[in-house]
Design a protein around this motif. Structure first.
Motif, mmCIF file in Angstrom:
data_model
loop_
_atom_site.group_PDB
_atom_site.id
_atom_site.type_symbol
_atom_site.label_atom_id
_atom_site.label_comp_id
_atom_site.label_asym_id
_atom_site.label_seq_id
_atom_site.Cartn_x
_atom_site.Cartn_y
_atom_site.Cartn_z
ATOM 1 N N LYS A 40 0.821 -1.214 0.000
ATOM 2 C CA LYS A 40 0.000 0.000 0.000
ATOM 3 C C LYS A 40 0.853 1.262 0.000
ATOM 4 O O LYS A 40 0.329 2.362 -0.162
ATOM 5 C CB LYS A 40 -0.917 -0.002 1.228
ATOM 6 C CG LYS A 40 -1.919 -1.151 1.250
ATOM 7 C CD LYS A 40 -2.771 -1.095 2.506
ATOM 8 C CE LYS A 40 -3.755 -2.277 2.554
ATOM 9 N NZ LYS A 40 -4.573 -2.254 3.800
ATOM 10 N N GLN A 41 2.147 1.100 0.183
ATOM 11 C CA GLN A 41 3.063 2.234 0.247
ATOM 12 C C GLN A 41 3.228 2.874 -1.127
ATOM 13 O O GLN A 41 3.365 2.178 -2.136
ATOM 14 C CB GLN A 41 4.416 1.750 0.761
ATOM 15 C CG GLN A 41 5.321 2.847 1.283
ATOM 16 C CD GLN A 41 6.576 2.270 1.924
ATOM 17 O OE1 GLN A 41 6.807 1.065 1.885
ATOM 18 N NE2 GLN A 41 7.394 3.123 2.517
ATOM 19 N N PRO A 42 3.192 4.217 -1.203
ATOM 20 C CA PRO A 42 3.386 4.865 -2.506
ATOM 21 C C PRO A 42 4.808 4.713 -3.005
ATOM 22 O O PRO A 42 5.763 4.687 -2.215
ATOM 23 C CB PRO A 42 3.054 6.342 -2.218
ATOM 24 C CG PRO A 42 3.265 6.509 -0.752
ATOM 25 C CD PRO A 42 2.912 5.193 -0.126
ATOM 26 N N VAL A 43 4.949 4.616 -4.307
ATOM 27 C CA VAL A 43 6.269 4.446 -4.911
ATOM 28 C C VAL A 43 7.180 5.618 -4.564
ATOM 29 O O VAL A 43 8.386 5.449 -4.344
ATOM 30 C CB VAL A 43 6.134 4.298 -6.440
ATOM 31 C CG1 VAL A 43 7.490 4.363 -7.114
ATOM 32 C CG2 VAL A 43 5.429 3.000 -6.785
ATOM 33 N N GLY A 44 6.616 6.813 -4.491
ATOM 34 C CA GLY A 44 7.416 7.993 -4.201
ATOM 35 C C GLY A 44 8.062 7.982 -2.832
ATOM 36 O O GLY A 44 9.030 8.713 -2.592
ATOM 37 N N ALA A 45 7.554 7.158 -1.901
ATOM 38 C CA ALA A 45 8.114 7.090 -0.550
ATOM 39 C C ALA A 45 9.250 6.090 -0.442
ATOM 40 O O ALA A 45 9.876 5.973 0.612
ATOM 41 C CB ALA A 45 7.011 6.733 0.453
ATOM 42 N N LEU A 46 9.530 5.360 -1.514
ATOM 43 C CA LEU A 46 10.555 4.327 -1.473
ATOM 44 C C LEU A 46 11.947 4.919 -1.722
ATOM 45 O O LEU A 46 12.087 6.001 -2.308
ATOM 46 C CB LEU A 46 10.279 3.262 -2.541
ATOM 47 C CG LEU A 46 8.932 2.536 -2.467
ATOM 48 C CD1 LEU A 46 8.797 1.569 -3.637
ATOM 49 C CD2 LEU A 46 8.796 1.790 -1.147
ATOM 50 N N SER A 47 12.952 4.200 -1.293
ATOM 51 C CA SER A 47 14.327 4.587 -1.605
ATOM 52 C C SER A 47 14.609 4.294 -3.081
ATOM 53 O O SER A 47 13.849 3.577 -3.752
ATOM 54 C CB SER A 47 15.316 3.807 -0.728
ATOM 55 O OG SER A 47 15.291 2.422 -1.073
ATOM 56 N N GLY A 48 15.720 4.818 -3.582
ATOM 57 C CA GLY A 48 16.069 4.567 -4.978
ATOM 58 C C GLY A 48 16.247 3.092 -5.269
ATOM 59 O O GLY A 48 15.810 2.592 -6.318
#
Length: 651
Positions: free
Chosen positions: A122-130
């Motif tokens: 459910k986590q947005p892609v933008g919140a992920l590390s590279g």
């Protein structure tokens, strides 16, 4: 073995592309058939990614054409982040598919388990590390049904487990005569594991080789040998022509003009060097007996409620009462799960961060240098030119007994005179990495720490770096997912499994993978890594012990037995368990490899001394004799270690 040739899938004819005044690819014609497993290698900037983008129809060539067979589906993983940051991980990977649709596919489940373990969908892609976004992009691609898959540096941001998983996935995704893939990567173990064909992109052309990286290396060596023979003949002919031209009176003009033209053509036809990176051994400050010790160190990090996706801040224990000792000349490889503290370990040893408990003990003569992943050292110098960065501390450098200017030293690393005046901010990732490593080495450290050093480097640069590290006499610590590099430049490996401990891996990276797959139990705390100050310390299981973690360099085999068995009552103190014997046999195998390497170094030094003797170079002879004495001592120590281990194994 040649790959079975199947149905033609796609091809290119007459491809030419130029950037500015430089032609990257010229009149390239090639094809891809079903069953092809192709690795693409070459220097940074020579056009590997460009070729792949053109074949994937993500870029157009200036001339030529690319044709796909009707109905062929091509999947392409670019190095750039192309994901929609507003999507959740689930939306990015499986789109509108219902859970039962993708979960019923063994291949899709395998992709999720292999690349996205532990992630909240459910986590947005933008919140992920590279690195996490890179995994999501790779998973999205592999979820699709494609006839051809093109992967540009897919192993970047993958740990050792992830690389092993991807290799197995590509090997088993299709039958031998079905599907095809192209992969650009600097990971030579990966190339050997999955590829049956190799394309080398260089000098605007593409050479084809059968086999993976090892076969390609052998074939290229033979090609270069043949070219060297041809060059030697050409130079002999040049000398004859020049001698003929210089005969007779200077004013004589009756020589045939075609002879003059032929000589000039030979001279002007000298080929440019292949931009070989020649990193030479730098002067190294002397190391004392004590180098770096972590004693009962604990360290934790606290994530805010926002970062931890919860209501409360979360404290994560990175290290818990860890003792880790490094002796002079030790070469340690570090592997571990993401977030287990590999980079933190280097920063603790370097003194960049301080432990919450315990202490870090540094030897008086220790001078550390750390190659970080972020290339932070150059970020603040982005506005400066390469030459300015190189010479900001001094203008003259001593390399291999010779004094070189900053410009000369940069040229040995592949920076042409013109490229030396490029702003650092305009350099490619590989060029920044080269400059960063060179800056570290000219600082003359005696403890070198490398955090994922293979990022952005091509295979030729990696080979040159390994050649340097092979002969570098200081203490070396390498954090890397590159198995080829770890096995080449380090003598033993340790693992960080996420439980706050550091554990020895006598079985190397293979043992680590077996542990992570659940095929082998996690080593007990008795096996927690305490370091070995000499080969003899590693020879017996007693060299790794519980308690204060004192070095055991001079421990006899019987004393080691008492420290490990710890028997009581009627047990004999000289007995060894089966586990001890297995450990000793592994040690014997490792020390045998070390002895072979040292023997080869002896032979090479003897050959160099013979050449120096013929040239009457007394200075070189003295230096070579010092090196030989050091190798002889190391070999004697290794032989003693083997004998001690054999006593345990055969008891």
């Amino acid at each position: 073995m040649a790959t079975q040739q199947g149905l033609h899938l796609l091809g290119a004819e007459g491809l030419t592309i130029t950037f500015g005044t430089r032609t990257v690819l010229e009149d390239i014609t090639l094809g891809i058939d079903s069953g092809d497993r192709i690795g693409i290698v070459g220097r940074n900037g020579d056009g590997k990614s460009t070729l792949m983008r053109i074949l994937a129809k993500q870029m157009e060539a200036d001339a030529g054409r690319v044709t796909w067979r009707g109905g062929v589906s091509v999947g392409f993983l670019d190095q750039q982040d192309i994901l929609d940051h507003g999507h959740t991980i689930r939306e990015a990977v499986v789109g509108d598919l219902a859970d039962h649709e993708w979960a019923s596919s063994p291949r899709m489940r395998d992709v999720v388990d292999g690349l996205l373990p532990g992630l909240d969908w459910k986590q947005p892609v933008g919140a992920l590390s590279g690195g996490q976004r890179r995994r999501v992009a790779l998973a999205k691609l592999l979820m699709g049904e494609h006839d051809v898959i093109m992967l540009d540096e897919p192993t970047n941001h993958l740990d050792v487990e992830g690389v092993a998983w991807l290799a197995n996935h590509l090997k088993t995704r299709w039958k031998n005569d079905e599907g095809a893939f192209l992969v650009v990567t600097h990971d030579r173990w990966f190339l050997d594991e999955v590829c049956t064909l190799t394309w080398e992109v260089h000098d605007a052309t593409v050479d084809h080789f059968e086999g993976g990286y090892a076969a390609y290396t052998l074939a290229r060596a033979e090609r270069d040998r043949a070219a060297a023979v041809k060059e030697q003949k050409r130079q002999q002919l040049v000398k004859k022509e020049l001698a003929w031209l210089r005969r007779g009176a200077p004013a004589r003009t009756t020589k045939a003009k075609f002879r003059v033209d032929a000589a000039n053509a030979l001279i002007n036809d000298v080929p440019e060097h292949r931009d070989e990176v020649q990193l030479k051994k730098m002067a190294t400050a002397r190391l004392g007996k004590d180098v770096l010790d972590l004693e009962h160190v604990s360290f934790s990090v606290t994530k805010s409620a926002e970062d931890s996706a919860g209501d409360d801040a979360v404290t994560h224990q990175i290290f818990d009462d860890v003792t880790f000792r490094l002796g002079p000349g030790e070469r340690v490889g570090v592997v571990g799960v993401n977030g287990a503290g590999k980079s933190t370990l280097l920063r603790l040893l370097d003194g960049t961060v301080e432990a919450e408990a315990g202490r870090v003990k540094r030897g008086k003569t220790v001078k550390t240098a750390i190659l970080t992943q972020e290339v932070e050292e150059l970020r603040a110098r982005a506005h400066l030119r390469v030459h300015e960065v190189m010479t900001e501390d001094k203008n003259v450098f001593e390399v291999g007994g010779k004094e070189l200017s900053g410009a000369q030293l940069l040229e040995t690393l592949g920076f042409s005179r013109a490229r030396q005046w490029t702003p650092v901010g305009d350099l490619s990732g590989g060029e920044r990495r080269r400059l960063q490593l060179l800056k570290l080495l000219t600082g003359e450290p005696n403890v070198l720490m490398l955090d994922e050093p293979t990022n952005d480097l091509d295979t030729d640069t990696l080979a040159a770096m390994e050649d340097l590290l092979d002969g570098w006499p200081g203490t070396l610590i390498v954090v890397s997912h590159d198995r080829y590099l770890l096995e080449r430049v380090t003598d033993h490996q340790v693992a960080l499994l996420g439980d706050g401990k550091i554990r020895a891996l006598p079985g190397g990276v293979d043992q680590y993978l077996r542990i992570r797959e659940g095929k082998e139990p996690v080593p007990g705390l008795r096996d927690t890594y305490r370091g070995q100050s000499s080969a003899a310390a590693a020879a017996v299981p007693g060299g790794v012990q519980q308690g204060a973690g004192v070095r055991t360099g001079g421990t006899s085999s019987s004393a080691a037995a008492r420290s490990t068995t710890g028997g009581s009552g009627g047990e004999q103190s000289s007995s060894f368990s089966e586990a001890d014997k297995r450990q000793a046999r592994k040690t014997m195998q490792r020390v045998e490899k070390q002895m072979e390497k040292l023997s080869a170094q002896q032979e090479e030094l003897h050959a160099q001394m013979a050449q120096a003797s013929e040239a009457m170079d007394l200075g070189a002879l003295s230096e070579l004799q010092n090196q030989l004495d050091a190798v002889d001592a190391e070999l004697a120590e290794a032989e003693e270690a083997w004998l001690q281990a054999s006593e345990v194994a055969e008891s």
